[in-house]
Motif scaffolding. Structure first.
Motif, PDB file in Angstrom:
ATOM      1  N   VAL A 151      -9.133   1.451  -9.094  1.00 34.89           N
ATOM      2  CA  VAL A 151      -7.831   2.119  -9.081  1.00 34.89           C
ATOM      3  C   VAL A 151      -6.837   1.165  -8.416  1.00 34.89           C
ATOM      4  N   ALA A 152      -5.731   0.914  -9.075  1.00 31.00           N
ATOM      5  CA  ALA A 152      -4.750  -0.058  -8.584  1.00 31.00           C
ATOM      6  C   ALA A 152      -4.094   0.435  -7.292  1.00 31.00           C
ATOM      7  N   HIS A 153      -3.811  -0.531  -6.409  1.00 32.16           N
ATOM      8  CA  HIS A 153      -3.063  -0.200  -5.196  1.00 32.16           C
ATOM      9  C   HIS A 153      -1.622   0.161  -5.563  1.00 32.16           C
ATOM     10  N   GLU A 154      -1.082   1.141  -4.880  1.00 35.16           N
ATOM     11  CA  GLU A 154       0.356   1.401  -4.973  1.00 35.16           C
ATOM     12  C   GLU A 154       1.109   0.228  -4.329  1.00 35.16           C
ATOM     13  N   PRO A 155       2.388   0.026  -4.667  1.00 35.71           N
ATOM     14  CA  PRO A 155       3.114  -1.161  -4.179  1.00 35.71           C
ATOM     15  C   PRO A 155       3.059  -1.346  -2.665  1.00 35.71           C
ATOM     16  N   ASP A 156       3.219  -0.272  -1.899  1.00 32.75           N
ATOM     17  CA  ASP A 156       3.206  -0.429  -0.443  1.00 32.75           C
ATOM     18  C   ASP A 156       1.797  -0.720   0.080  1.00 32.75           C
ATOM     19  N   ILE A 157       0.767  -0.275  -0.640  1.00 31.45           N
ATOM     20  CA  ILE A 157      -0.600  -0.590  -0.237  1.00 31.45           C
ATOM     21  C   ILE A 157      -0.946  -2.025  -0.641  1.00 31.45           C
ATOM     22  N   GLN A 158      -0.384  -2.494  -1.740  1.00 34.29           N
ATOM     23  CA  GLN A 158      -0.560  -3.900  -2.103  1.00 34.29           C
ATOM     24  C   GLN A 158       0.090  -4.799  -1.055  1.00 34.29           C
ATOM     25  N   ASP A 159       1.237  -4.394  -0.552  1.00 31.94           N
ATOM     26  CA  ASP A 159       1.872  -5.147   0.537  1.00 31.94           C
ATOM     27  C   ASP A 159       0.989  -5.123   1.782  1.00 31.94           C
ATOM     28  N   LEU A 160       0.396  -3.969   2.070  1.00 34.99           N
ATOM     29  CA  LEU A 160      -0.545  -3.875   3.196  1.00 34.99           C
ATOM     30  C   LEU A 160      -1.737  -4.798   2.982  1.00 34.99           C
ATOM     31  N   ARG A 307      10.462   0.749   8.317  1.00 31.43           N
ATOM     32  CA  ARG A 307       9.830   0.532   7.016  1.00 31.43           C
ATOM     33  C   ARG A 307       9.095   1.794   6.598  1.00 31.43           C
ATOM     34  N   ARG A 308       9.379   2.274   5.378  1.00 29.12           N
ATOM     35  CA  ARG A 308       8.736   3.481   4.888  1.00 29.12           C
ATOM     36  C   ARG A 308       7.500   3.166   4.065  1.00 29.12           C
ATOM     37  N   ASN A 309       6.588   4.106   4.031  1.00 29.67           N
ATOM     38  CA  ASN A 309       5.437   4.042   3.137  1.00 29.67           C
ATOM     39  C   ASN A 309       5.685   5.056   2.017  1.00 29.67           C
ATOM     40  N   ARG A 310       5.963   4.556   0.840  1.00 29.79           N
ATOM     41  CA  ARG A 310       6.318   5.433  -0.282  1.00 29.79           C
ATOM     42  C   ARG A 310       5.101   5.860  -1.105  1.00 29.79           C
ATOM     43  N   SER A 311       3.917   5.547  -0.634  1.00 29.63           N
ATOM     44  CA  SER A 311       2.698   5.855  -1.388  1.00 29.63           C
ATOM     45  C   SER A 311       2.481   7.354  -1.483  1.00 29.63           C
ATOM     46  N   VAL A 312       1.860   7.758  -2.573  1.00 28.32           N
ATOM     47  CA  VAL A 312       1.516   9.165  -2.783  1.00 28.32           C
ATOM     48  C   VAL A 312       0.097   9.439  -2.305  1.00 28.32           C
ATOM     49  N   GLN A 337     -11.326   2.343   6.209  1.00 31.68           N
ATOM     50  CA  GLN A 337     -10.780   2.640   4.892  1.00 31.68           C
ATOM     51  C   GLN A 337      -9.531   3.488   5.053  1.00 31.68           C
ATOM     52  N   MET A 338      -8.743   3.542   4.005  1.00 27.89           N
ATOM     53  CA  MET A 338      -7.538   4.353   4.054  1.00 27.89           C
ATOM     54  C   MET A 338      -7.895   5.833   3.977  1.00 27.89           C
ATOM     55  N   LEU A 339      -7.193   6.626   4.746  1.00 21.99           N
ATOM     56  CA  LEU A 339      -7.196   8.063   4.535  1.00 21.99           C
ATOM     57  C   LEU A 339      -6.309   8.376   3.330  1.00 21.99           C
ATOM     58  N   GLY A 340      -6.480   9.559   2.777  1.00 27.34           N
ATOM     59  CA  GLY A 340      -5.469  10.024   1.849  1.00 27.34           C
ATOM     60  C   GLY A 340      -4.141  10.101   2.575  1.00 27.34           C
ATOM     61  N   LYS A 341      -3.044   9.883   1.871  1.00 27.37           N
ATOM     62  CA  LYS A 341      -1.740   9.791   2.533  1.00 27.37           C
ATOM     63  C   LYS A 341      -1.421  11.045   3.333  1.00 27.37           C
ATOM     64  N   ILE A 342      -1.200  10.839   4.615  1.00 32.69           N
ATOM     65  CA  ILE A 342      -0.782  11.927   5.493  1.00 32.69           C
ATOM     66  C   ILE A 342       0.713  12.186   5.286  1.00 32.69           C
ATOM     67  N   THR A 343       1.064  13.422   5.084  1.00 31.54           N
ATOM     68  CA  THR A 343       2.455  13.820   4.878  1.00 31.54           C
ATOM     69  C   THR A 343       2.940  14.622   6.087  1.00 31.54           C
ATOM     70  N   ASP A 363       6.411   9.664   7.066  1.00 31.71           N
ATOM     71  CA  ASP A 363       7.147   8.855   6.090  1.00 31.71           C
ATOM     72  C   ASP A 363       6.979   7.363   6.338  1.00 31.71           C
ATOM     73  N   ARG A 364       6.578   6.988   7.532  1.00 30.77           N
ATOM     74  CA  ARG A 364       6.465   5.577   7.904  1.00 30.77           C
ATOM     75  C   ARG A 364       5.039   5.134   8.193  1.00 30.77           C
ATOM     76  N   SER A 365       4.093   6.032   8.098  1.00 27.93           N
ATOM     77  CA  SER A 365       2.729   5.704   8.534  1.00 27.93           C
ATOM     78  C   SER A 365       1.857   5.195   7.395  1.00 27.93           C
ATOM     79  N   PHE A 366       0.991   4.246   7.746  1.00 24.87           N
ATOM     80  CA  PHE A 366      -0.125   3.843   6.907  1.00 24.87           C
ATOM     81  C   PHE A 366      -1.368   4.368   7.621  1.00 24.87           C
TER      82      PHE A 366
END
Length: 498
Positions: A151-160, A307-312, A337-343, A363-366
């Motif tokens: 599964v492809a990384h979202e843009p902000d996760i690719q930056d991470l 810096r925001r994390n726009r990942s879903v 590993q990454m958690l599912g995105k916390i909102t 909105d800003r957390s990874f």
């Protein structure tokens, strides 16, 4: 239908075993104490899931101090996999041998990685795993390819990903059982800890059970709770007492399989004590309920205020640089590993923070999931007290986990996140429970053999996380499925299962 094989539980172990055995033509009946999850308004409602606990069971266990708590197990068709993060990761080859940790050395397994590798491959095929084994330096050898690419990384996760590489880490993609388009069609949320009612996650129901039920010789009975097993003098399990519609009935089969999960399987064996076996069934070794393990886990949130994390969903990246050592040749620390995105709503539902602060942070957390191995300990155990489950988890290896969190925080600050917060998961949170009916070659020190067959009862098998001799430091779902395939081959070879 009078079954040849009776499977108690429809989670990863039970559903996979049913799929493996279905082509044999043997009559298979799967019992599930819950019902199917149906689509509802709460499926993507963070407050309902994380705050109100609408999907949690109406059940109370006791902890090691006899204090009641509501466990995080789920009783639905598909079991806990209906809510899992769909991370289908193989144990590393080194996990099957004794491994030195800060709190002691793990006992190793009575089988090797090579013994189980074909079954890992079969499980990945069944659960349509998406991944790339070339990215992770700790990944063991594969005899075949993943059915699908990662599964492809979202843009902000690719930056991470790039940032983590820049500070000397080796990030890789997480092998996932997921149809991303189908999941997102149901709503723009992560899948981690959310119920799967859209078929987007490749869980025990959508894959294992669906494959099994294609065969006319396989049936599923819901809202059927197994209460105890009945064994004869010669050791054979002759029946399962089941609660259905407020009454009880006894079901029989040539082969009985327990796949109810590490806690429920142990409690069911203990509750089946009789005059000949006062300590419970399959318990000649006095190991049933012992060696309970539950991963040491923490949530780690990395933030940059500008810096925001726009990942879903974000759960596509993992790091195993500290899996086999501490990075300097010392004892292992664990998996990241990454958690599912916390909102904001998730954070507000699980902390005392007001909504506006929760949203500001989220909105800003990874969001990372740091996970370390828990070591087997016979005093960490499941027992029954006046018929109620008592779970006394004796946590181990916590110093290694604390070091993993510290190392991760240092790396994240170097990677450009000035604010890094962490919070350990509650001791009562079920983080991959396992170990209460351990596998082993010696009947004096284990519950099942290398094919998940009870040492004490020739027609009883256990195919869930309870048989795992060690917890390792990765998600156990794929290993449970692989062991189910291994057990299935063994059952098919036995004449008494015909």
């Amino acid at each position: 239908m009078q079954p040849d094989i009776l499977i108690i539980g429809s989670g990863m172990g039970g559903a996979t075993l049913a799929a493996a055995l279905a082509p044999s033509g043997r009559r298979i009946l799967i019992l599930e104490r819950g019902d199917r999850l149906e689509p509802s308004a709460q499926d993507r409602d963070a407050k309902a899931i994380f705050g109100d606990g609408v999907f949690r069971p109406d059940e109370t266990w006791l902890d090691g101090h006899d204090q009641p708590f509501n466990p995080g197990n789920y009783y639905f068709v598909g079991g806990n996999s209906k809510f899992y993060g769909a991370a289908l990761i193989r144990y590393r080859a080194e996990d099957f041998a004794p491994m030195r940790h800060r709190d002691g050395t793990t006992p190793g397994w009575p089988v090797t990685y090579d013994d189980l590798e074909p079954d890992y491959q079969a499980a990945e095929d069944l659960y349509c795993v998406r991944g790339d084994p070339s990215q992770d330096p700790t990944e063991p050898p594969h005899s075949g390819a993943y059915p699908f690419g990662p599964v492809a990384h979202e843009p902000d996760i690719q930056d991470l990903f790039v940032r983590l590489r820049s500070v000397g880490l080796s990030p890789s993609t997480i092998p996932l059982g997921l149809d991303l388009d189908r999941w997102l069609a149901g709503g723009d949320t992560t899948w981690d800890a959310f119920p799967n009612t859209c078929g987007g996650k490749m869980d025990a129901e959508t894959c294992g059970l669906a494959e099994a039920l294609k065969h006319e010789n396989v049936a599923l009975k819901t809202n059927a709770r197994a209460l105890r097993l009945v064994a004869e003098v010669d050791g054979s399990v002759s029946g399962v007492v089941v609660e259905v519609d407020g009454g009880q009935e006894t079901l029989t089969a040539s082969v009985v399989v327990l796949a109810a999960g590490a806690v429920q399987t142990a409690s069911l064996l203990l509750a089946s004590a009789d005059a000949s076996r006062p300590s419970g069934l399959a318990n000649r070794s006095d190991q049933v309920g012992r060696n309970f393990m539950n991963h040491n886990c923490s949530a780690v949130l990395a933030l940059h205020p500008l810096r925001r994390n726009r990942s879903v969903y974000q759960k596509t990246l993992m790091v195993n640089d500290y899996y086999l050592t501490n990075g300097q040749g010392g004892a292992p620390l664990g998996n990241i590993q990454m958690l599912g995105k916390i909102t904001g709503p998730i954070l507000a539902a699980t902390t005392p923070l007001p909504d506006w602060i929760s949203t500001l942070i989220a909105d800003r957390s990874f969001d990372f999931y740091a996970m370390s191995e828990d070591l087997p300990n016979p005093d960490s155990r499941v027992t029954l007290k006046d018929g109620q489950i008592r779970l006394d988890w004796q946590r181990s290896n916590w110093d290694a986990h604390s070091e993993l969190v510290r190392v991760l925080k240092r790396k994240l600050r170097k990677a450009g996140f000035p604010v890094v917060l962490s919070r350990p998961f509650d001791r009562r949170t079920p983080s991959h429970q396992c170990g209460t009916a351990r596998m082993g070659a010696d009947p004096a020190t284990s519950v099942v053999d290398t094919f998940c067959r009870s040492h004490d009862h020739p027609n009883l098998f256990i195919v869930d996380a309870s048989v795992l001799p060690t917890s390792a430091a990765v998600n156990p779902a794929l290993t449970i499925a692989a062991l189910a395939f291994r057990a299935g081959r063994h059952i098919q070879e036995r004449e008494w299962a015909a």
